[in-house]
Design an enzyme around this catalytic site. Structure first.
Site, PDB file in Angstrom:
ATOM      1  N   GLU A  48       0.823  -1.204   0.000  1.00 39.93           N
ATOM      2  CA  GLU A  48       0.000   0.000   0.000  1.00 39.93           C
ATOM      3  C   GLU A  48       0.861   1.259   0.000  1.00 39.93           C
ATOM      4  O   GLU A  48       0.562   2.222  -0.726  1.00 39.93           O
ATOM      5  CB  GLU A  48      -0.918   0.033   1.237  1.00 39.93           C
ATOM      6  CG  GLU A  48      -1.851  -1.140   1.339  1.00 39.93           C
ATOM      7  CD  GLU A  48      -1.307  -2.289   2.189  1.00 39.93           C
ATOM      8  OE1 GLU A  48      -2.111  -2.892   2.907  1.00 39.93           O
ATOM      9  OE2 GLU A  48      -0.093  -2.571   2.131  1.00 39.93           O
ATOM     10  N   CYS A  76      -2.652  -2.953   7.256  1.00 39.10           N
ATOM     11  CA  CYS A  76      -2.213  -2.922   8.647  1.00 39.10           C
ATOM     12  C   CYS A  76      -2.450  -1.506   9.205  1.00 39.10           C
ATOM     13  O   CYS A  76      -2.802  -0.585   8.450  1.00 39.10           O
ATOM     14  CB  CYS A  76      -0.734  -3.290   8.737  1.00 39.10           C
ATOM     15  SG  CYS A  76       0.384  -2.004   8.128  1.00 39.10           S
TER      16      CYS A  76
END
Length: 151
Positions: A48, A76
Protein backbone atom coordinates in the site's frame (compact mmCIF):
# COMPACT_ATOMS: atom_id res chain seq x y z
CA UNK A 1 -3.75 -6.91 -11.20
CA UNK A 2 -3.19 -6.74 -7.43
CA UNK A 3 -3.00 -10.55 -7.32
CA UNK A 4 -0.37 -10.50 -10.09
CA UNK A 5 1.63 -7.95 -8.09
CA UNK A 6 1.31 -10.13 -4.99
CA UNK A 7 2.74 -13.02 -6.99
CA UNK A 8 5.63 -10.79 -8.10
CA UNK A 9 6.30 -10.06 -4.42
CA UNK A 10 6.29 -13.78 -3.61
CA UNK A 11 8.62 -14.50 -6.54
CA UNK A 12 11.00 -11.92 -5.04
CA UNK A 13 10.86 -13.64 -1.64
CA UNK A 14 8.54 -11.04 -0.12
CA UNK A 15 5.19 -11.65 1.56
CA UNK A 16 2.71 -11.75 -1.34
CA UNK A 17 0.73 -8.53 -1.07
CA UNK A 18 -0.03 -6.36 -4.08
CA UNK A 19 -1.77 -3.00 -4.40
CA UNK A 20 -3.23 -0.93 -7.24
CA UNK A 21 -4.44 2.68 -7.14
CA UNK A 22 -7.18 3.38 -9.67
CA UNK A 23 -9.05 6.52 -10.68
CA UNK A 24 -12.66 5.27 -10.73
CA UNK A 25 -13.78 8.21 -12.89
CA UNK A 26 -11.58 7.08 -15.78
CA UNK A 27 -10.69 3.50 -14.77
CA UNK A 28 -7.04 4.56 -15.14
CA UNK A 29 -4.42 2.66 -13.17
CA UNK A 30 -2.57 5.48 -11.45
CA UNK A 31 0.04 3.41 -9.61
CA UNK A 32 0.93 -0.05 -8.36
CA UNK A 33 3.03 -1.54 -5.61
CA UNK A 34 3.95 -4.78 -3.93
CA UNK A 35 5.58 -5.71 -0.66
CA UNK A 36 9.32 -4.99 -0.61
CA UNK A 37 10.48 -4.50 3.01
CA UNK A 38 13.05 -7.30 2.80
CA UNK A 39 14.69 -6.32 -0.47
CA UNK A 40 14.55 -2.59 0.23
CA UNK A 41 15.61 -2.88 3.88
CA UNK A 42 12.63 -0.66 4.65
CA UNK A 43 10.02 -1.73 7.20
CA UNK A 44 7.54 0.72 5.68
CA UNK A 45 7.75 -0.76 2.16
CA UNK A 46 4.35 -2.46 2.30
CA UNK A 47 2.42 -2.77 -0.96
CA UNK A 48 0.00 0.00 0.00
CA UNK A 49 2.79 2.44 0.89
CA UNK A 50 4.61 1.66 -2.36
CA UNK A 51 1.43 2.28 -4.36
CA UNK A 52 0.55 5.46 -2.45
CA UNK A 53 4.05 6.88 -2.98
CA UNK A 54 3.90 6.13 -6.70
CA UNK A 55 0.38 7.58 -7.01
CA UNK A 56 1.37 10.77 -5.19
CA UNK A 57 4.37 11.16 -7.50
CA UNK A 58 2.24 10.50 -10.59
CA UNK A 59 -0.38 13.02 -9.46
CA UNK A 60 2.22 15.43 -8.05
CA UNK A 61 0.04 15.68 -4.98
CA UNK A 62 0.09 13.80 -1.68
CA UNK A 63 -3.68 14.02 -1.48
CA UNK A 64 -5.23 11.25 -3.50
CA UNK A 65 -8.87 12.10 -2.92
CA UNK A 66 -11.45 10.12 -4.89
CA UNK A 67 -8.99 7.37 -5.91
CA UNK A 68 -9.54 3.72 -5.04
CA UNK A 69 -6.86 1.50 -3.53
CA UNK A 70 -7.18 -2.22 -4.23
CA UNK A 71 -4.98 -4.45 -2.08
CA UNK A 72 -4.84 -8.20 -1.60
CA UNK A 73 -4.68 -8.09 2.22
CA UNK A 74 -6.48 -5.94 4.78
CA UNK A 75 -4.23 -2.93 5.43
CA UNK A 76 -2.21 -2.92 8.65
CA UNK A 77 -2.46 0.04 11.06
CA UNK A 78 0.54 1.79 9.46
CA UNK A 79 -0.95 1.51 6.00
CA UNK A 80 -4.41 2.53 7.21
CA UNK A 81 -2.84 5.67 8.69
CA UNK A 82 -1.11 6.44 5.40
CA UNK A 83 -4.35 5.81 3.50
CA UNK A 84 -6.10 8.31 5.76
CA UNK A 85 -3.37 10.91 5.33
CA UNK A 86 -3.49 10.44 1.54
CA UNK A 87 -7.27 10.89 1.67
CA UNK A 88 -7.92 7.85 -0.51
CA UNK A 89 -11.62 7.72 -1.35
CA UNK A 90 -12.10 3.97 -1.14
CA UNK A 91 -10.14 0.91 -0.02
CA UNK A 92 -10.95 -2.58 -1.30
CA UNK A 93 -9.09 -5.66 -0.06
CA UNK A 94 -9.08 -9.40 -0.51
CA UNK A 95 -8.05 -11.42 2.54
CA UNK A 96 -8.80 -10.25 6.07
CA UNK A 97 -5.84 -10.07 8.45
CA UNK A 98 -7.06 -11.09 11.90
CA UNK A 99 -3.59 -10.71 13.46
CA UNK A 100 -2.15 -7.67 11.71
CA UNK A 101 -5.09 -5.85 10.15
CA UNK A 102 -5.95 -2.30 11.05
CA UNK A 103 -9.30 -1.71 9.34
CA UNK A 104 -11.79 -4.29 10.60
CA UNK A 105 -9.35 -6.02 12.96
CA UNK A 106 -6.91 -4.67 15.54
CA UNK A 107 -7.15 -0.93 16.17
CA UNK A 108 -9.75 -0.27 13.46
CA UNK A 109 -7.96 2.92 12.47
CA UNK A 110 -10.77 4.45 10.44
CA UNK A 111 -13.21 4.04 13.34
CA UNK A 112 -11.07 6.05 15.76
CA UNK A 113 -12.37 9.53 16.70
CA UNK A 114 -8.90 10.93 15.96
CA UNK A 115 -8.94 9.66 12.38
CA UNK A 116 -9.31 12.76 10.22
CA UNK A 117 -10.20 11.03 6.92
CA UNK A 118 -12.30 7.90 6.60
CA UNK A 119 -12.41 6.21 3.22
CA UNK A 120 -15.17 3.91 2.15
CA UNK A 121 -14.06 0.32 2.75
CA UNK A 122 -14.90 -3.05 1.27
CA UNK A 123 -13.33 -6.37 2.15
CA UNK A 124 -13.84 -9.79 0.70
CA UNK A 125 -12.94 -9.21 -2.96
CA UNK A 126 -10.99 -12.18 -4.40
CA UNK A 127 -10.60 -13.34 -0.80
CA UNK A 128 -9.92 -16.99 -1.54
CA UNK A 129 -7.24 -16.29 -4.17
CA UNK A 130 -5.46 -13.79 -1.92
CA UNK A 131 -5.68 -16.00 1.16
CA UNK A 132 -4.44 -19.09 -0.70
CA UNK A 133 -1.44 -17.18 -2.04
CA UNK A 134 -0.52 -16.07 1.48
CA UNK A 135 -1.04 -19.55 2.94
CA UNK A 136 1.07 -21.17 0.22
CA UNK A 137 3.85 -18.63 0.71
CA UNK A 138 4.05 -19.17 4.46
CA UNK A 139 3.67 -22.95 4.14
CA UNK A 140 6.69 -22.97 1.81
CA UNK A 141 8.69 -20.64 4.07
CA UNK A 142 7.99 -22.84 7.08
CA UNK A 143 8.69 -26.04 5.23
CA UNK A 144 5.10 -27.21 5.66
CA UNK A 145 4.78 -26.59 9.42
CA UNK A 146 1.70 -25.02 10.96
CA UNK A 147 3.51 -22.05 12.53
CA UNK A 148 1.88 -18.66 11.93
CA UNK A 149 3.78 -15.58 10.71
CA UNK A 150 2.74 -12.06 9.76
CA UNK A 151 3.94 -9.74 7.05
Amino acid sequence: MALDLAQAAADAGEVPVGAVVVDPATNEVVATGFNAPISSHDPTAHAEIQALRAAAAARENYRLTDLTLYVTLEPCPMCAGAISHARIGRVVWGADDAKGGGVIHGPRVFDQPTCHWRPATQGGVETEAAAQMLKAFFRQRRGGTGVQASR
